[in-house]
Design a protein around this motif. Sequence first.
Motif, PDB file in Angstrom:
ATOM      1  N   PHE A 158       0.879  -1.177   0.000  1.00 31.89           N
ATOM      2  CA  PHE A 158       0.000   0.000   0.000  1.00 31.89           C
ATOM      3  C   PHE A 158       0.908   1.215   0.000  1.00 31.89           C
ATOM      4  O   PHE A 158       1.522   1.515   1.018  1.00 31.89           O
ATOM      5  CB  PHE A 158      -0.886   0.024   1.237  1.00 31.89           C
ATOM      6  N   ILE A 213       4.214   0.998   1.911  1.00 29.01           N
ATOM      7  CA  ILE A 213       4.231  -0.072   2.914  1.00 29.01           C
ATOM      8  C   ILE A 213       4.101  -1.442   2.265  1.00 29.01           C
ATOM      9  O   ILE A 213       3.141  -1.699   1.535  1.00 29.01           O
ATOM     10  CB  ILE A 213       3.059   0.105   3.913  1.00 29.01           C
ATOM     11  N   ALA A 247       2.897  -4.502   3.001  1.00 32.26           N
ATOM     12  CA  ALA A 247       2.082  -5.127   4.049  1.00 32.26           C
ATOM     13  C   ALA A 247       2.309  -6.632   4.079  1.00 32.26           C
ATOM     14  O   ALA A 247       2.298  -7.252   5.137  1.00 32.26           O
ATOM     15  CB  ALA A 247       0.609  -4.808   3.833  1.00 32.26           C
ATOM     16  N   PRO A 263       3.284  -8.887  15.708  1.00 31.91           N
ATOM     17  CA  PRO A 263       2.991  -7.596  16.334  1.00 31.91           C
ATOM     18  C   PRO A 263       1.930  -6.826  15.547  1.00 31.91           C
ATOM     19  O   PRO A 263       1.616  -7.180  14.413  1.00 31.91           O
ATOM     20  CB  PRO A 263       4.327  -6.849  16.289  1.00 31.91           C
ATOM     21  N   ASN A 264       1.412  -5.766  16.106  1.00 23.94           N
ATOM     22  CA  ASN A 264       0.434  -4.917  15.418  1.00 23.94           C
ATOM     23  C   ASN A 264       1.016  -4.422  14.099  1.00 23.94           C
ATOM     24  O   ASN A 264       2.163  -4.009  14.034  1.00 23.94           O
ATOM     25  CB  ASN A 264       0.068  -3.712  16.275  1.00 23.94           C
ATOM     26  N   GLY A 265       0.208  -4.479  13.075  1.00 24.63           N
ATOM     27  CA  GLY A 265       0.642  -3.967  11.779  1.00 24.63           C
ATOM     28  C   GLY A 265       1.560  -4.903  11.022  1.00 24.63           C
ATOM     29  O   GLY A 265       2.141  -4.521  10.013  1.00 24.63           O
ATOM     30  N   SER A 266       1.673  -6.156  11.470  1.00 27.12           N
ATOM     31  CA  SER A 266       2.619  -7.061  10.809  1.00 27.12           C
ATOM     32  C   SER A 266       2.024  -7.703   9.553  1.00 27.12           C
ATOM     33  O   SER A 266       2.740  -8.356   8.805  1.00 27.12           O
ATOM     34  CB  SER A 266       3.073  -8.141  11.793  1.00 27.12           C
ATOM     35  N   GLY A 267       0.739  -7.530   9.323  1.00 27.11           N
ATOM     36  CA  GLY A 267       0.167  -8.020   8.069  1.00 27.11           C
ATOM     37  C   GLY A 267      -0.809  -9.177   8.213  1.00 27.11           C
ATOM     38  O   GLY A 267      -1.231  -9.770   7.221  1.00 27.11           O
ATOM     39  N   LYS A 268      -1.229  -9.478   9.424  1.00 28.26           N
ATOM     40  CA  LYS A 268      -2.117 -10.632   9.644  1.00 28.26           C
ATOM     41  C   LYS A 268      -3.476 -10.427   8.980  1.00 28.26           C
ATOM     42  O   LYS A 268      -3.957 -11.290   8.229  1.00 28.26           O
ATOM     43  CB  LYS A 268      -2.302 -10.868  11.156  1.00 28.26           C
ATOM     44  N   THR A 269      -4.092  -9.297   9.269  1.00 27.12           N
ATOM     45  CA  THR A 269      -5.405  -9.032   8.676  1.00 27.12           C
ATOM     46  C   THR A 269      -5.288  -8.885   7.165  1.00 27.12           C
ATOM     47  O   THR A 269      -6.155  -9.340   6.415  1.00 27.12           O
ATOM     48  CB  THR A 269      -6.022  -7.773   9.308  1.00 27.12           C
ATOM     49  N   THR A 270      -4.205  -8.272   6.726  1.00 29.96           N
ATOM     50  CA  THR A 270      -3.992  -8.136   5.289  1.00 29.96           C
ATOM     51  C   THR A 270      -3.909  -9.512   4.634  1.00 29.96           C
ATOM     52  O   THR A 270      -4.458  -9.732   3.543  1.00 29.96           O
ATOM     53  CB  THR A 270      -2.703  -7.336   5.021  1.00 29.96           C
ATOM     54  N   TYR A 294      -8.843  -8.064  -0.659  1.00 31.14           N
ATOM     55  CA  TYR A 294      -7.727  -7.394  -1.331  1.00 31.14           C
ATOM     56  C   TYR A 294      -7.251  -8.316  -2.439  1.00 31.14           C
ATOM     57  O   TYR A 294      -7.352  -9.532  -2.344  1.00 31.14           O
ATOM     58  CB  TYR A 294      -6.545  -7.162  -0.378  1.00 31.14           C
ATOM     59  N   GLN A 297     -11.862  -8.774  12.345  1.00 28.37           N
ATOM     60  CA  GLN A 297     -11.238  -8.234  13.560  1.00 28.37           C
ATOM     61  C   GLN A 297     -12.151  -7.227  14.253  1.00 28.37           C
ATOM     62  O   GLN A 297     -12.372  -7.300  15.450  1.00 28.37           O
ATOM     63  CB  GLN A 297      -9.909  -7.587  13.182  1.00 28.37           C
ATOM     64  N   GLU A 301      -8.791 -12.518  15.332  1.00 35.82           N
ATOM     65  CA  GLU A 301      -8.900 -12.078  16.725  1.00 35.82           C
ATOM     66  C   GLU A 301     -10.288 -12.326  17.322  1.00 35.82           C
ATOM     67  O   GLU A 301     -10.948 -11.388  17.775  1.00 35.82           O
ATOM     68  CB  GLU A 301      -8.513 -10.598  16.846  1.00 35.82           C
ATOM     69  N   HIS A 319      -4.073 -12.372  19.357  1.00 33.99           N
ATOM     70  CA  HIS A 319      -3.040 -11.848  20.253  1.00 33.99           C
ATOM     71  C   HIS A 319      -3.036 -12.577  21.583  1.00 33.99           C
ATOM     72  O   HIS A 319      -2.072 -12.511  22.326  1.00 33.99           O
ATOM     73  CB  HIS A 319      -3.264 -10.350  20.496  1.00 33.99           C
TER      74      HIS A 319
HETATM   75  N1  ATP Z   1      -6.259  -0.772   2.882  1.00 36.65           N
HETATM   76  C1  ATP Z   1      -5.054  -0.390   3.332  1.00 36.65           C
HETATM   77  N2  ATP Z   1      -4.503   0.754   2.901  1.00 36.65           N
HETATM   78  C2  ATP Z   1      -3.310   1.160   3.353  1.00 36.65           C
HETATM   79  N3  ATP Z   1      -2.559   0.479   4.217  1.00 36.65           N
HETATM   80  C3  ATP Z   1      -3.044  -0.690   4.695  1.00 36.65           C
HETATM   81  C4  ATP Z   1      -4.321  -1.180   4.275  1.00 36.65           C
HETATM   82  N4  ATP Z   1      -4.546  -2.349   4.902  1.00 36.65           N
HETATM   83  C5  ATP Z   1      -3.482  -2.573   5.675  1.00 36.65           C
HETATM   84  N5  ATP Z   1      -2.564  -1.581   5.556  1.00 36.65           N
HETATM   85  C6  ATP Z   1      -1.274  -1.499   6.225  1.00 36.65           C
HETATM   86  O1  ATP Z   1      -0.663  -2.759   6.153  1.00 36.65           O
HETATM   87  C7  ATP Z   1       0.026  -3.046   7.355  1.00 36.65           C
HETATM   88  C8  ATP Z   1      -0.476  -4.346   7.924  1.00 36.65           C
HETATM   89  O2  ATP Z   1      -1.768  -4.130   8.485  1.00 36.65           O
HETATM   90  P1  ATP Z   1      -2.656  -5.299   9.076  1.00 36.65           P
HETATM   91  O3  ATP Z   1      -3.975  -4.739   9.380  1.00 36.65           O
HETATM   92  O4  ATP Z   1      -2.606  -6.456   8.157  1.00 36.65           O
HETATM   93  O5  ATP Z   1      -1.898  -5.647  10.413  1.00 36.65           O
HETATM   94  P2  ATP Z   1      -2.281  -6.697  11.543  1.00 36.65           P
HETATM   95  O6  ATP Z   1      -1.159  -7.651  11.642  1.00 36.65           O
HETATM   96  O7  ATP Z   1      -3.615  -7.275  11.293  1.00 36.65           O
HETATM   97  O8  ATP Z   1      -2.288  -5.769  12.818  1.00 36.65           O
HETATM   98  P3  ATP Z   1      -3.215  -5.836  14.129  1.00 36.65           P
HETATM   99  O9  ATP Z   1      -2.606  -6.845  15.023  1.00 36.65           O
HETATM  100  O10 ATP Z   1      -3.126  -4.470  14.697  1.00 36.65           O
HETATM  101  O11 ATP Z   1      -4.575  -6.196  13.691  1.00 36.65           O
HETATM  102  C9  ATP Z   1      -0.179  -1.857   8.277  1.00 36.65           C
HETATM  103  O12 ATP Z   1       0.939  -1.027   8.167  1.00 36.65           O
HETATM  104  C10 ATP Z   1      -1.403  -1.192   7.701  1.00 36.65           C
HETATM  105  O13 ATP Z   1      -1.366   0.178   7.945  1.00 36.65           O
END
Ligand code: ATP
Lengths: 259, 376
Positions: A19, A22, A24, A43-50, A59, A91, A183, A216
């Motif tokens: 993105f 980033i 992701a 950790p937070n933001g590591s890409g799990k939800t992505t 996506y 989530q 989660e 988590h």
């Molecule tokens: N639609 C999007 N547009 C821009 N950036 C995105 C988008 N979706 C995710 N990101 C970025 O991708 C990275 C991974 O986000 P993601 O939500 O996958 O993390 P996560 O591991 O699920 O975190 P958490 O534990 O907080 O849920 C983050 O830096 C987030 O800001």
Amino acid sequence: MTVATTDPLLRVTDLRIRFGGIKALDGVSFDVGRGETVGVIGPNGSGKTTLFNCLSGIYSADEGGIVLDGAAIRGMPAHEIAARGISRTFQNLALFPTMTVLDNVKVGCHSHSSSSFVANALRFPSMLREEAEIRDRAWHWIERLGLEPVAHQLVTDLPMGTQKKTELARALAAEPRLLMLDEPAGGISHEEIDELEELIRRIGQEFGVTILLVEHHVALVMGVCARVVVLNFGQKIADDSPGRVQSDTAVIRAYLGTD
Amino acid sequence: MTRQARTDKSFPAAGGQPAAAPEELAILGIGLPAWNRLLLVAGLVALVVLPFLVEGFTTFQMTQVAIYAIAILGLNLLTGYNGQFSLGHSAFFAVGAYTAAIAMNHFGLPYLLTLPLAAVISFLVGFAFGFPALRLEGLYLALATFMLAIAAPQLLKFSLFEPLTGGAQGLVLMRPEAPAFTGLDDDQWLYFISVIVMLALFWLSGNLIRYRIGRAIMAIRDNPLVASALGINTPLYKTVMFGISAAYTGVAGALSAMVVGFVAPDSFNFLLSVALLVGVVVGGIASMRGAIFGGFFILYIPTVAESFADVFSKGLSWAAYGVLLLAVIYVMPSGISGLIDAVIRRIAQPKQAPRRTDPAADVATAGPGPSNREKK
Ligand SMILES: Nc1ncnc2c1ncn2[C@@H]1O[C@H](COP(=O)(O)OP(=O)(O)OP(=O)(O)O)[C@@H](O)[C@H]1O
Ligand SMILES: [Mg+2]
């Protein structure tokens, strides 16, 4: 099950999505064997939800492969992927707020039903029969999760834990082959987490559903997963049994944020 | 095995709501479902006897209410139930009206056959418009449909189409005459045709929103991403809904052409779109019966507004309309339909004498009744 390497249900290879600046997901590969329950932590933001969003087609990954039961599904629209047997929870709660618990769960049955606009508008008997099946299936999961007392209430009127259960029931009503839980323990009480752990274990064992679990809550992951994939900054840094992952130095460093 | 266990509970295998539905509310000792049936029968009787009790002009107005109700229901299916906004429904109304007019005038089609034809053609036009609409949301969709409404009268006046459309003059139609065996006058005959078509279309859409398709279209409205992750083909449903919505409004247009006996481009301008949207909001968003209230509102309130405005100045009728509209929306934020639901909830009591539980709590939890799906 250890057939994972030979004939996995899900094979993810070198998955990438960015993105803007980033990355992701930055080249993630792993397999999920049939009937396995695999944890995904990081950790937070590591890409799990992505990762979940890419797998469910919300996506569209930039590169890499996603193969479900031998069929390449990367780039397919989300509804086709759902029809192939991937279902999930979100989530942040993602129920249909204007609907009752029962109707939310019924929507989960959508892929397994097929009545058309015409059949619905004209009340074809075949459609009514299918509706009865949908209702049976929805009630089955509503009872499984103990939601009968609130089945006819609007989901928005319900406490967090109940809403989470409704979402789980909706995902299960799709009778998926791969169930992805993002989660599920977030924001619910300790007793509910124990209940959830028991439930996830039974879904895996009784129904042979393959599960990917982002969580988590470490104890829950350790309790139900035979294997854990660890993500950090969009890369996989570990893929092993819960015990060994916990003592992995790269994992510890990622969580302490010292790299 | 668990399935077996479930059937033992009191959930009937087919038809109707499961027994567990909170239907035990009653007013004057009569249960709400019974009230519903009672009111339905009373309403139907009223519809049948009405044209014999009132004068011709009132019958004509009631016919128009029915026609507006159809168009409003069409818009409500799209906006209220599926979450797609449209300011362009005057264009679909025009498509239906001109389809009927051209088919009757130029091709000699019997007037009743123009109704299905208008439905099909409006459906196709709406369906086609649904594709670009897929890429547009919220304000952008409002703008695009607004342009549709602006363009429609101009296209109808366009010189190239003039041999067909009659240009700015429009087309004058033979008003359908009542068959002798019915013993009805023409106004009454058109009234019954319109009301029967309206009832049929209400029945169809009631079915459409109640089952699998209805859940899917409302799921899309509530959360399109989640809907698609659950297997709903969002683009297909949205375009089909555009088509169905346009078909409803087109049928209303065709009926209107017959009843008025005349079509002209400027009767299908942007203000008609606004009126239909007002009808949706005032009647109640995502409420079927609301469409009927909306029909009454948009037919009668402009007249009321005019007589209000007359007190000050003839030129202020739209201002008076605006004030009336704001007042209605302020008093009934969820439309007339929502107000009725609220009143019912206030006066309804649990059917059996309340057990040890607090009756107030009972009413509160039973609030979301079977008709819940229709609200909001
Ligand atoms: N639609 C999007 N547009 C821009 N950036 C995105 C988008 N979706 C995710 N990101 C970025 O991708 C990275 C991974 O986000 P993601 O939500 O996958 O993390 P996560 O591991 O699920 O975190 P958490 O534990 O907080 O849920 C983050 O830096 C987030 O800001
Ligand atoms: Mg996340």
